[in-house]
Enzyme design. Structure first.
Site, mmCIF file in Angstrom:
data_model
loop_
_atom_site.group_PDB
_atom_site.id
_atom_site.type_symbol
_atom_site.label_atom_id
_atom_site.label_comp_id
_atom_site.label_asym_id
_atom_site.label_seq_id
_atom_site.Cartn_x
_atom_site.Cartn_y
_atom_site.Cartn_z
ATOM 1 N N ASN A 69 0.826 -1.214 0.000
ATOM 2 C CA ASN A 69 0.000 0.000 0.000
ATOM 3 C C ASN A 69 0.859 1.263 0.000
ATOM 4 O OD1 ASN A 69 -2.141 -1.511 2.501
ATOM 5 N ND2 ASN A 69 -2.315 -1.632 0.290
ATOM 6 N N CYS A 186 -16.777 -27.877 -14.576
ATOM 7 C CA CYS A 186 -16.004 -28.986 -15.130
ATOM 8 C C CYS A 186 -14.736 -28.514 -15.831
ATOM 9 C CB CYS A 186 -16.865 -29.835 -16.064
ATOM 10 S SG CYS A 186 -18.083 -30.776 -15.119
#
Lengths: 649, 506
Positions: A69, A186
């Protein structure tokens, strides 16, 4: 030199007065402003709001400070890492002007204590958020409470500021926002074809399976089955998930032998047995490249042969799948299909250049194996010491990033998919958006200017502003659009519902519309901070939304009325007709927000409702969709209880 | 076999060798490295920036240069902190700073933002330094001024412009909600322009190995899996080759041709939704869009005075390269993603790599002087977007009445605001503008708005305007320092009453 006279024209507030004019300037010390977010934009904004002369500032953020940050969040220092952003930012900024009252809150803006009554305590709300979910929540609160809101965001060199005011401008949800990309189950679980599939698998499937909470992940598979994915495959995935139990146990074992073999056990399960198992489903591989089960010992001794090549010569990262290492490092450091920056241009440095960064180097199959084992061991050690019960992926948690990098690359190798460096995995798995001080400074300056326009009610001056990083036109500013007449958020009528949710029944609230339901609001999960929406099934009228909140009077008697509704109740507006044709409904079912619900015809209403949801899902978020997301209550023509939506008549 | 301790130690050892985890500096700068990469960061870390005047705007600019980690900055200001400064400059210690030197106070607070940055306060008067020590200014890689008086500014700008090292100068002026800034430089070389256009795949001019590979594919004997995974590059190259054979060697020309070409592609599909053919149809424009040298490069090549810097030599080699048939830039080795099986993709990628490597060697042979490999590779990789900008002297626009008059017609509010700022600090705004453009009609609303704002809030350094300018000016500074991305060329004019920015090109 004359003594300094703070009341002279050259006093501290001289500039602020010049900008605002005396009237607004004199109000500022008493205006209450809420800043949501103390990150990149929030830090800049807090400074600007203090300098502009606002006297009562509330700063809310749930996050703590991270080293990454510090390249832009200038109210934080290295020593502040891991502390609350809101608290540290407030402390640093208070030092500038002790007369300003900054109240930091380390919390989530979606927490129930921040209900509508709380929001209504502010004259203006400034968003400095980094996620869609919270933005939409604050937007809804501000629409419900008719509170001026300035919305903002930055990504790399790009940024936006948008002032929002109910009925006068578009709200945040008037324009549908792109939803994060989802992959079919899947594809992730059995048939990945791209690096991102393997990264998502490692981060969102494997990590929780091994280190997350012990739960069956059957709901996801149920959903996959419902969506019509291959039933045999889903059954197979169910078995696979079951088999994680012993690996989980080994990872948590205090017995040294067991725990030291846990990494290998995990490897054998996911990169060997699971792949063998998948290969047994021959149909699946008729039109696809088959994956190759990985052999732990052979990889470790550089004797594993993957797609015809000995792995000691393989470098799976950077560009493509198995190719001789010297060639991979050849020409072009930029990996194929590497993620690009938000404006279409990513880092261009070559990994082989002298400036190259350590975690940008490519990893061999053996490197990945070692990293997998090490990451697994470190994470397992954290579990067994009992400090943490579960560990989820966090891009700033190096152990999890190592684990996900290695697991994703191993899976990629098995499937013949290009690998990625740790640096790239971090960006892809962590949804990292580049962020710099300059863009945040530009945007934060504009936020306050737009907020002042809102407070002065200078509506003609409001602009939707984009910082667009074009050398010929750095900013683009356009006048604001009117609300989208079909918006499911800001076109609702809102009625403030002050109540004791443990006593009020839905029936009491809805006595004008309904007479059967006698469950308390609390039991329906409509506690304070939630919204109760009353929708007209037939779409003729706009929705009435009742934001639930604590009583405004702090000493509401325990035996007092369990709820207070505004008098008169708001009339819902006439809804703008959908352009999409939908099955016509019998007129008898029309307005049920009136006195009595129509007694019949409800069964036929159901298909109409579904059709409407489907038809509107790609326009503005219609109420029905919003309700499903938020888990609220929809008054509708069916008595069934569908997941979180309570449908009553 | 179990996973025993010695294996575990091996792995520990191996992983230490991997050292995949970045150091703390890389972590600190992670979010910006993803934009300008290690090359940009290292340029920033070598930069020495001088800022003249410790105003709120100046410290806002500096904050945005200190945070990303410039190497060194000096803040030059002899003034003391006034109560007004204390109220609008976040990088002063409130009222405690009043009466102390502005530069020293601001440097102390700015330094706290980043330990890696070397900082220095200079409390001398700029007028004295200009008079006694002009070479002082030449030791910086970039100089920024805020609201420096016109006389001193002109003296500084001239000094820098006339010196061959030509340190770039960014004068910033602001009054109330109005501002402008300018970047003075002679030439600015950009290799990494981060161009949004991607390099050509040369579908229209396939190199021999590509054409041969495309022709060699036997579609008829392929099973449907293979057929569904032929990369679209081959499909386009082959279909175009067939087309040219029956169209006098020309690619599709008319709209009808192009539609026809797409139907030929579509007709080769075996299933209606065959993705690789869908991609080929979507990318079909590549077949008839000729690969040419982009106009901005042609313009550069026609420039006879290429600098005798490594960049100038690289450009000269690029010009020679593009003068030979097939009149293109060196091939890029980067392939976009496409529907393909791994094997075919890798084979195609290898074709491009081999050709790119060969062309890079041809390029290297054209260099007038040998240059280091890394630079050559970086240049070739970015060749399609390289830029050589030529700047102008600060104030040149104000002494070109004809250009000002033209701008006044087309970019009225930008020009009026710029002129009002130029006239600012002169007691009679209107008269000053008339000295710049004699006989101008000053009755336009744009003029009265701009003059009005300047009279209303003279020199008021408004905090939110300062914050905004801090971001804008630091961004341009970073572009100049890193030599990445294309800077604003000319005056950037800002009006935050009406919320707009405009550019008056120099």
């Amino acid at each position: 030199m004359a003594p300094f006279d703070l009341s002279s024209p050259m006093s501290r507030s001289f500039h602020a007065r010049a900008i605002l004019g005396p009237k607004l300037h004199d109000q500022l010390p008493n205006l209450k402003v809420l800043i949501v977010g103390a990150g990149g934009i929030g830090c800049e904004l807090l400074k600007n709001v203090v300098l502009a002369g606002f006297g009562q500032i509330t700063l809310l953020d749930l996050d703590t400070i991270d080293l990454s940050n510090l390249n832009r969040q200038f109210l934080f220092r290295k020593k502040d890492v891991k502390q609350s952003k809101a608290i540290v930012a407030a402390r640093t900024a208070s030092a500038f002007n002790p007369n300003v009252q900054i109240k930091p809150i380390h919390g989530d803006v979606k927490d129930p204590q921040f209900d509508l009554a709380w929001f209504k305590g502010f004259d203006v709300v400034l968003n400095a958020l980094d996620n869609l979910d919270a933005r939409r929540h604050v937007n809804k609160m501000c629409m419900a409470g008719n509170i001026p809101l300035v919305e903002s965001g930055t990504a790399g060199y790009l940024g936006q500021v948008q002032p929002l005011l109910k009925d006068r401008t578009e709200c945040f949800d008037c324009i549908p926002k792109p939803t994060p990309k989802n992959f079919p189950v899947c594809t992730i679980r059995s048939t990945p074809t791209q690096p991102i599939h393997c990264i998502v698998w490692a981060k969102s499937y494997l990590m929780p399976q091994l280190f997350g909470e012990d739960e069956d992940s059957t709901s996801e598979l149920d959903e996959a089955e419902k969506q019509g994915e291959n039933a045999q495959e889903v059954a197979n995935l169910r078995r696979e998930a079951q088999a994680f139990k012993s690996v989980r146990a080994a990872l948590r074992s205090k017995d040294k032998d067991t725990s030291s073999s846990a990494a290998k056990m995990a490897f054998q399960k996911v990169f060997y047995h699971d792949i063998l198992n998948l290969l047994s489903m021959e149909d699946m591989w008729r039109f696809r490249d088959k994956p190759v089960p990985l052999d732990f010992n052979l990889i470790q001794s550089d004797q594993f042969i993957l797609r015809g090549q000995v792995t000691s010569a393989i470098d799976i990262s950077a560009d493509s799948i198995p190719r001789p290492a010297n060639e991979v490092r050849g020409l072009d450091g930029r990996p194929n299909g590497s993620p690009v920056g938000s404006n279409g241009s990513g880092p261009s440095s070559s990994t082989k250049s002298g400036h190259g960064l350590k975690d940008q180097r490519s990893l061999t199959l053996r490197d990945n194996l070692a990293l997998f084992a090490l990451g697994t061991e470190r994470l397992a050690a954290r579990l067994t010491t009992g400090k943490e019960e579960t560990i989820l992926f966090d891009k700033d948690d190096d152990d999890t990033l190592d684990f996900v990098t290695a697991a994703a690359n191993l899976r990629s190798a098995a499937y013949g998919i290009p690998g990625k460096s740790r640096w790239e995995v971090k960006e892809m798995a962590g949804n990292i958006i580049p962020a710099i001080a300059t863009t945040n400074a530009i945007i934060s300056g504009l936020i306050v200017l737009q907020a002042l326009h809102l407070l002065r009610e200078a509506f003609d001056s409001l602009r939707n502003v984009h910082a667009q990083f074009k050398p010929s036109a750095p900013l683009s500013a356009v006048k604001l659009s009117l609300p989208n007449p079909r918006c499911g958020v800001c076109r609702d009528a809102y009625a403030f519902l002050q109540c004791d949710p443990s006593r009020v029944t839905l029936a009491e609230v809805l006595e004008d519309f309904d007479d059967n339901l006698h469950r308390t609001l609390e039991s329906l999960n409509v506690t304070k901070g939630k919204f109760l929406s009353i929708a007209d099934e037939d779409g003729e009228l706009e929705v009435i939304t009742l934001p639930s909140a604590r009583y405004r009077e702090s000493n509401h008697p325990i035996d007092g009325p369990p709820m207070i509704l505004p008098d008169p109740l708001p009339e819902p507006g006439q809804r703008v007709k959908s352009i999409t044709p939908r099955p016509s409904t019998p007129p008898s079912m029309l307005p049920r927000i009136q006195k009595r619900p129509a007694p019949d015809g409800m069964d036929e209403a159901q298909p109409a409702k579904r059709a409407r949801i489907a038809a509107s899902s790609n326009s503005s978020p219609r109420t029905s969709r919003r309700l499903e997301e938020d888990g609220l209550i929809l008054i509708d023509g069916d008595e069934s209880v569908d997941e979180d939506i309570v449908v009553i008549d | 076999m179990s996973f025993n301790e010695s294996q575990s130690q091996d792995i520990e050892g191996a992983t230490t060798a991997i050292q995949s985890q970045p150091d703390s500096k890389t972590r600190r700068y992670d979010r910006q490295l993803r934009l300008w990469a290690a090359t940009g960061q290292s340029a920033l870390e070598s930069a020495r920036v001088l800022v003249i005047g410790a105003s709120a705007t100046a410290t806002s600019i500096l904050k945005n240069l200190v945070l990303p980690g410039i190497g060194h900055f000096t803040l030059l200001d002899h003034a003391t902190v006034s109560p007004a400064d204390a109220g609008n400059n976040f990088f002063l210690q409130g009222t405690t700073s009043i009466g102390r030197n502005r530069a020293e106070e601001a440097v102390r607070l700015l330094s706290e933002l980043n330990d890696n940055v070397d900082a220095c306060a200079d409390t001398r008067n700029i007028a004295d330094v200009l008079a006694s020590d002009p070479s002082y200014f030449l030791g910086f890689s970039l100089i920024i001024t805020h609201n420096l008086s016109p006389v001193l500014l002109t003296r500084l700008a001239d000094l820098l412009w006339e010196n061959p090292s030509s340190t770039p100068l960014i004068p910033v002026r602001s009054a109330g909600f109005l501002a402008d800034f300018f970047v003075q430089f002679h030439t600015h070389e950009i290799i990494e322009s981060h161009s949004e256009t991607s390099p050509s795949l040369r579908i229209d001019k396939p190199f021999p190995a590509l054409l041969q590979a495309a022709r060699a594919l036997d579609f008829d004997t392929m099973d449907s899996t293979d057929h569904g995974h032929i990369p679209y590059v081959y499909l386009l190259v082959r279909t175009l080759d067939d087309w040219k054979a029956t169209h006098n060697g020309l690619p599709p020309q008319t709209h009808a041709d192009k539609q026809n070409f797409k139907s030929i592609l579509a007709a080769q599909k075996r299933t209606p939704d065959q993705e690789n053919f869908e991609e080929a149809i979507a990318q079909a424009y590549r077949a008839w869009t000729p690969t040419v040298v982009r106009p901005h490069l042609v313009e550069l090549f026609n420039d006879v005075t290429l600098p005798s810097t490594p960049f100038g030599h690289l450009l000269a080699a690029l010009r020679s390269f593009s003068e030979r048939p097939p009149h293109v830039l060196p091939l890029s080795a980067t392939l976009p993603d496409m529907k393909s099986d791994t094997e075919s993709y890798v084979r195609l990628q290898n074709l491009y790599r081999a050709q790119a490597a060969e062309e890079r060697e041809q390029f290297r042979a054209l260099l007038p002087v040998p240059l280091e490999n890394e630079l050559v590779e970086l240049f070739v990789k970015n060749a399609h977007g390289v830029q050589l900008l030529r700047g102008a002297r600060y104030g040149a626009l104000d002494t070109a009445p004809a250009k000002l008059i033209m701008y006044l017609d087309n970019l009225t509010r930008e020009t009026a605001t710029h002129l009002a700022l130029s006239a600012w600090m002169h007691s009679e705004l209107r008269e000053h503008v008339l000295t710049l453009i004699p006989g101008t009609e000053l009755g336009k609303k744009e003029f009265s708005d701009a003059f009005g704002e300047i009279v209303r809030a003279p020199a008021a350094d408004l905090p939110n305007v300062a914050a905004f300018l801090g971001g804008m000016v630091a961004q341009e500074s970073i572009k100049m320092i890193t030599k990445q991305y294309i800077p604003i060329n000319g005056y950037c004019v800002v009006d935050l009453v009406d919320t707009w920015t405009g550019v008056l090109e120099s």
